[in-house]
Scaffold this motif. Structure first.
Motif, PDB file in Angstrom:
ATOM      1  N   ILE A  51      52.033  27.984  43.372  1.00 44.81           N
ATOM      2  CA  ILE A  51      52.255  29.355  43.830  1.00 44.81           C
ATOM      3  C   ILE A  51      50.955  29.969  44.370  1.00 44.81           C
ATOM      4  CG2 ILE A  51      54.214  29.728  42.270  1.00 44.81           C
ATOM      5  CD1 ILE A  51      52.277  31.037  40.307  1.00 44.81           C
ATOM      6  N   ASP A  52      51.035  31.214  44.848  1.00 43.11           N
ATOM      7  CA  ASP A  52      49.857  31.829  45.459  1.00 43.11           C
ATOM      8  C   ASP A  52      48.787  32.281  44.459  1.00 43.11           C
ATOM      9  OD1 ASP A  52      50.637  31.396  48.006  1.00 43.11           O
ATOM     10  OD2 ASP A  52      51.348  33.436  48.402  1.00 43.11           O
ATOM     11  N   ASP A  53      49.201  32.735  43.276  1.00 42.57           N
ATOM     12  CA  ASP A  53      48.222  33.277  42.319  1.00 42.57           C
ATOM     13  C   ASP A  53      48.456  32.710  40.921  1.00 42.57           C
ATOM     14  OD1 ASP A  53      46.281  34.794  41.022  1.00 42.57           O
ATOM     15  OD2 ASP A  53      47.517  36.594  40.913  1.00 42.57           O
ATOM     16  N   PRO A  54      48.246  31.385  40.726  1.00 40.56           N
ATOM     17  CA  PRO A  54      48.565  30.772  39.435  1.00 40.56           C
ATOM     18  C   PRO A  54      47.642  31.265  38.315  1.00 40.56           C
ATOM     19  CG  PRO A  54      47.393  29.209  40.808  1.00 40.56           C
ATOM     20  CD  PRO A  54      47.673  30.406  41.668  1.00 40.56           C
ATOM     21  N   LEU A  55      46.498  31.854  38.659  1.00 37.41           N
ATOM     22  CA  LEU A  55      45.522  32.221  37.636  1.00 37.41           C
ATOM     23  C   LEU A  55      45.648  33.670  37.192  1.00 37.41           C
ATOM     24  CD1 LEU A  55      42.389  30.413  39.093  1.00 37.41           C
ATOM     25  CD2 LEU A  55      44.180  29.517  37.612  1.00 37.41           C
ATOM     26  N   GLY A  56      46.611  34.389  37.767  1.00 40.19           N
ATOM     27  CA  GLY A  56      46.770  35.790  37.385  1.00 40.19           C
ATOM     28  C   GLY A  56      45.535  36.606  37.748  1.00 40.19           C
ATOM     29  N   GLU A  57      44.918  36.315  38.887  1.00 37.67           N
ATOM     30  CA  GLU A  57      43.692  37.038  39.250  1.00 37.67           C
ATOM     31  C   GLU A  57      44.004  38.481  39.644  1.00 37.67           C
ATOM     32  OE1 GLU A  57      41.225  34.482  41.874  1.00 37.67           O
ATOM     33  OE2 GLU A  57      40.212  34.041  39.974  1.00 37.67           O
ATOM     34  N   LYS A  58      45.233  38.714  40.091  1.00 34.65           N
ATOM     35  CA  LYS A  58      45.581  40.082  40.498  1.00 34.65           C
ATOM     36  C   LYS A  58      45.437  41.048  39.328  1.00 34.65           C
ATOM     37  CE  LYS A  58      48.489  39.564  44.582  1.00 34.65           C
ATOM     38  NZ  LYS A  58      49.370  38.389  44.595  1.00 34.65           N
ATOM     39  N   GLN A  59      45.900  40.625  38.131  1.00 31.73           N
ATOM     40  CA  GLN A  59      45.841  41.523  36.961  1.00 31.73           C
ATOM     41  C   GLN A  59      44.406  41.808  36.534  1.00 31.73           C
ATOM     42  OE1 GLN A  59      48.198  39.100  37.451  1.00 31.73           O
ATOM     43  NE2 GLN A  59      49.224  38.749  35.500  1.00 31.73           N
ATOM     44  N   ALA A  60      43.503  40.820  36.742  1.00 30.19           N
ATOM     45  CA  ALA A  60      42.130  40.981  36.266  1.00 30.19           C
ATOM     46  C   ALA A  60      41.252  41.690  37.301  1.00 30.19           C
ATOM     47  CB  ALA A  60      41.539  39.607  35.949  1.00 30.19           C
ATOM     48  N   ASN A  61      41.841  42.023  38.433  1.00 30.99           N
ATOM     49  CA  ASN A  61      41.106  42.620  39.545  1.00 30.99           C
ATOM     50  C   ASN A  61      40.903  44.121  39.276  1.00 30.99           C
ATOM     51  OD1 ASN A  61      41.731  42.189  43.152  1.00 30.99           O
ATOM     52  ND2 ASN A  61      39.863  42.536  42.014  1.00 30.99           N
ATOM     53  N   VAL A  62      39.877  44.451  38.456  1.00 36.52           N
ATOM     54  CA  VAL A  62      39.721  45.817  37.967  1.00 36.52           C
ATOM     55  C   VAL A  62      39.232  46.813  39.021  1.00 36.52           C
ATOM     56  CG1 VAL A  62      39.484  45.250  35.535  1.00 36.52           C
ATOM     57  CG2 VAL A  62      37.460  45.197  36.992  1.00 36.52           C
ATOM     58  N   LEU A  63      38.501  46.301  39.998  1.00 31.84           N
ATOM     59  CA  LEU A  63      37.985  47.126  41.106  1.00 31.84           C
ATOM     60  C   LEU A  63      37.997  46.222  42.326  1.00 31.84           C
ATOM     61  CD1 LEU A  63      34.587  48.599  39.815  1.00 31.84           C
ATOM     62  CD2 LEU A  63      36.655  49.906  40.300  1.00 31.84           C
ATOM     63  N   PRO A  64      37.968  46.788  43.528  1.00 22.37           N
ATOM     64  CA  PRO A  64      37.859  45.888  44.675  1.00 22.37           C
ATOM     65  C   PRO A  64      36.636  44.989  44.504  1.00 22.37           C
ATOM     66  CG  PRO A  64      38.306  48.116  45.421  1.00 22.37           C
ATOM     67  CD  PRO A  64      38.066  48.196  43.936  1.00 22.37           C
ATOM     68  N   GLY A  65      36.854  43.687  44.582  1.00 16.73           N
ATOM     69  CA  GLY A  65      35.749  42.737  44.472  1.00 16.73           C
ATOM     70  C   GLY A  65      35.389  42.323  43.058  1.00 16.73           C
ATOM     71  N   LEU A  66      35.963  42.963  42.037  1.00 15.21           N
ATOM     72  CA  LEU A  66      35.528  42.651  40.670  1.00 15.21           C
ATOM     73  C   LEU A  66      36.663  42.133  39.788  1.00 15.21           C
ATOM     74  CD1 LEU A  66      32.778  42.882  39.153  1.00 15.21           C
ATOM     75  CD2 LEU A  66      33.744  44.882  38.018  1.00 15.21           C
ATOM     76  N   LEU A  67      36.429  40.968  39.160  1.00 10.51           N
ATOM     77  CA  LEU A  67      37.376  40.422  38.180  1.00 10.51           C
ATOM     78  C   LEU A  67      36.737  40.520  36.797  1.00 10.51           C
ATOM     79  CD1 LEU A  67      38.582  37.060  39.877  1.00 10.51           C
ATOM     80  CD2 LEU A  67      39.782  39.243  39.848  1.00 10.51           C
ATOM     81  N   HIS A  68      37.446  41.144  35.867  1.00  9.22           N
ATOM     82  CA  HIS A  68      36.963  41.206  34.489  1.00  9.22           C
ATOM     83  C   HIS A  68      38.052  40.622  33.603  1.00  9.22           C
ATOM     84  CE1 HIS A  68      34.863  43.770  31.141  1.00  9.22           C
ATOM     85  NE2 HIS A  68      34.763  42.476  30.950  1.00  9.22           N
ATOM     86  N   LYS A  69      37.909  39.311  33.357  1.00  8.44           N
ATOM     87  CA  LYS A  69      38.953  38.568  32.656  1.00  8.44           C
ATOM     88  C   LYS A  69      38.522  38.217  31.250  1.00  8.44           C
ATOM     89  CE  LYS A  69      41.964  35.464  35.248  1.00  8.44           C
ATOM     90  NZ  LYS A  69      42.109  34.107  35.790  1.00  8.44           N
ATOM     91  N   TYR A  70      37.235  37.833  31.118  1.00  4.23           N
ATOM     92  CA  TYR A  70      36.749  37.271  29.856  1.00  4.23           C
ATOM     93  C   TYR A  70      35.690  38.177  29.250  1.00  4.23           C
ATOM     94  CZ  TYR A  70      38.813  33.107  32.035  1.00  4.23           C
ATOM     95  OH  TYR A  70      39.643  32.225  32.651  1.00  4.23           O
TER      96      TYR A  70
END
Ligand SMILES: *Cc1c(COP(=O)(O)O)cnc(C)c1O
Ligand code: SF4
Length: 326
Positions: free
Chosen positions: A79-98
């Motif tokens: 699929i297009d987003d298997p890692l669930g990066e959309k949910q962790a995308n807290v700000l444009p350009g920033l992923l805060h997952k861990y």
């Protein structure tokens, strides 16, 4: 030196036919797909193309970058987003997952477009951050005392200029709870000329502990220029790690993986992760199944020193870390 890497980047291949001519192959003899290159652009820098074996349709470097018909096959589970990066995308350009670390996507561009890329469908448009928006990211990091590490990623973060990087580092250094800077880049491998003395000197001056995580999948990616640049980079201070993706037809043998680890270590690069392919649409022909992957790493462990064996890992959406399999 600056002009040199930017010129080299501009002179890269963006037409399949031109690369095939360069390596002495014919499109008619290969499962090339123009349509696949319209979905995800074809892009290969010259220094990487020069390491391909001329006339070899199965060259492991060529396979990583050549758009092929198999990319168009829809596969269940890919699929297009298997890692669930959309949910962790807290700000444009920033992923805060861990916990403790954030990942900052500085640009959507890379010097090379790897066909198996886990972010080939990522919405970089929505995540394009202007220099002015960087400030919102610095504010986010400054407001959260738990963030000790900032990871620069992309796309490829080292495509921004040395002066932009200097600005970025200066801003991060001013946040007292930020202790470590990590740079995830494939440029030291695919365009080693990028590692300018200006960049290395700046990293050396930083109060942040710096980790440079490069990305090579096959020993043939490391020629003498890459060897020298990796060695020089390690001398400038950063800890050097490598991450690879386990890819069918590229590096799915004990021999390939062992050679890669030994060659990396000879240039002061420690193997870090060996990723199972993320099931992104268009990449299923690169998949190595779970049991085969576990078997390969177990055989690798019987033939190498422990520190030369990368950790086989997989990322699953919604988990609190990447999962180590073996
Ligand atoms: C992979 C990743 C990290 C880093 O994980 P480590 O296990 O520390 O290497 C951090 N943030 C995101 C969003 C990631 O995908
Ligand atoms: S360098 Fe990394 S981010 Fe860029 S295309 Fe390759 S795998 Fe994807």
């Amino acid at each position: 030196m600056n002009d040199c890497w930017q010129t080299l980047l501009k002179q890269g291949f963006n037409e399949i036919g031109a690369l095939l001519d360069f390596v002495g192959l014919h499109a008619a003899d290969l499962p090339v797909s123009i349509e696949a290159s319209q979905q995800f652009a074809f892009k290969v820098p010259m220094p990487f193309a020069q390491r391909m074996v001329k006339g070899d349709a199965n060259d492991p470097l060529l396979r990583q970058v050549l758009p092929v018909k198999a990319e168009l096959n829809a596969q269940p589970g890919f699929i297009d987003d298997p890692l669930g990066e959309k949910q962790a995308n807290v700000l444009p350009g920033l992923l805060h997952k861990y916990h403790g670390r954030v990942l900052f996507m500085l640009t959507g561009h890379c010097a090379v477009n790897c066909r198996y890329c886990f972010r080939r469908s990522f919405d970089y448009g929505r995540n394009r951050v202007s220099r002015a928006q960087w400030q919102t990211v610095f504010d986010y990091v400054a407001a959260d005392q738990t963030i000790e590490e900032v990871i620069l990623s992309g796309g490829d973060p080292l495509l921004i200029t040395d002066s932009q990087l200097d600005f970025m580092l200066t801003a991060l250094e001013a946040i007292p709870h930020v202790k470590r800077l990590r740079i995830h880049s494939r440029l030291p491998i695919v365009l080693p000329q990028r590692m300018t003395t200006t960049l290395l000197n700046r990293l050396q001056l930083s109060r942040l502990l710096t980790v440079l995580v490069v990305h090579a999948n096959h020993a043939n990616e490391i020629d003498q220029t890459v060897e020298r640049v990796l060695f020089d980079s390690s001398q400038a201070g950063p800890i050097l790690l490598n991450q690879s993706v386990l890819l069918a037809g590229v590096n799915d043998s004990v021999k390939c993986l062992a050679e890669l680890s030994k060659k990396l270590f000879a240039c002061h690069v420690q193997p870090y992760y060996l990723h199972l392919l993320d099931p992104v649409a268009g990449t299923s022909h690169f998949e190595v199944d779970y049991d085969t992957a576990v078997g390969l790493v177990s055989d690798l462990r019987s033939s190498l020193s422990g520190y030369l064996v990368p950790r086989l890992c997989r990322e699953l959406a919604g988990q609190d870390s990447k999962k180590i399999i073996a």
